[in-house]
Structure formats: structure tokens, C-alpha cells
Design an enzyme around this catalytic site. Structure first.
Site, PDB file in Angstrom:
ATOM      1  N   ARG A   1       0.639 -59.202 -19.916  1.00  0.00           N
ATOM      2  CA  ARG A   1       0.629 -59.990 -21.155  1.00  0.00           C
ATOM      3  C   ARG A   1      -0.664 -60.797 -21.279  1.00  0.00           C
ATOM      4  O   ARG A   1      -1.175 -60.990 -22.371  1.00  0.00           O
ATOM      5  CB  ARG A   1       1.836 -60.931 -21.220  1.00  0.00           C
TER       6      ARG A   1
ATOM      7  N   HIS B   1       3.869 -53.632 -26.693  1.00  0.00           N
ATOM      8  CA  HIS B   1       4.842 -54.628 -27.126  1.00  0.00           C
ATOM      9  C   HIS B   1       5.917 -55.016 -26.125  1.00  0.00           C
ATOM     10  O   HIS B   1       6.658 -55.933 -26.386  1.00  0.00           O
ATOM     11  CB  HIS B   1       5.514 -54.190 -28.433  1.00  0.00           C
TER      12      HIS B   1
END
Length: 92
Positions: free
Chosen positions: A50, A79
């Protein structure tokens, strides 16, 4: 790394909650256009990836992150945001 091209039936299951949305056909078309998956077994991979990927909105992503450098649309790049989400996606 193993790159996969997901069949439409798998994507239909993955995006089941979005099937009634007007943009659903666009997502399926985009996601079937090329390789879509990578799996890693590194410790804390979701958290560390991330940081590399950047903020979900590329306009707010830090310089040098994947989203800031190459994303042109919020739904067009990486995602998975949790271990639980990744486990579900890996099973698909």
C-alpha cells in the site's frame, strides 16, 4: 510472480456487488483486457505494498507511488486493501 488473465466468470463473481452499476461492463471489459493478478507471500505484503501503490485517489497519492506516477483513473490500478480481501481474491 505469476501473472493471470482472469476469465469473465471469475470477474463476475469478484465484482458481484457491482453488477447493477452502470460502469460494470466497463470494469469487466478492462479487467479481461490483460493480466490482472499477482500474489506474494511476503510478510506484511498488504501494508508494504500500500505504501508503494499510494493513496486510492491518484490525485492524492504521494510522488513516486504507482498511483501518482501512472494511474489515470481510480478503478484502473491495484485495489486489494486487506489480508482478508486478498485471501478472497486468491481463492477466486
Amino acid at each position: 510472480m505469476k501473472m493471470l488473465k482472469a476469465p469473465e466468470r471469475v470477474l463476475a463473481e469478484h465484482y458481484h456487488d457491482l453488477q447493477r452499476k452502470p460502469f460494470y461492463p466497463t470494469i469487466i471489459s478492462y479487467m479481461t483486457s490483460g493480466p490482472v493478478a499477482m500474489v506474494s507471500d511476503r510478510p506484511k505484503v498488504v501494508c508494504s505494498s500500500r505504501v508503494i501503490i499510494g493513496h486510492i485517489d491518484s490525485a492524492e497519492a504521494a510522488p513516486g507511488t504507482i498511483r501518482e506516477d501512472v494511474s489515470i483513473h481510480i478503478s484502473r490500478i491495484i485495489h486489494t486493501d486487506s489480508v482478508e480481501g486478498a485471501q478472497r481474491e486468491i481463492q477466486l
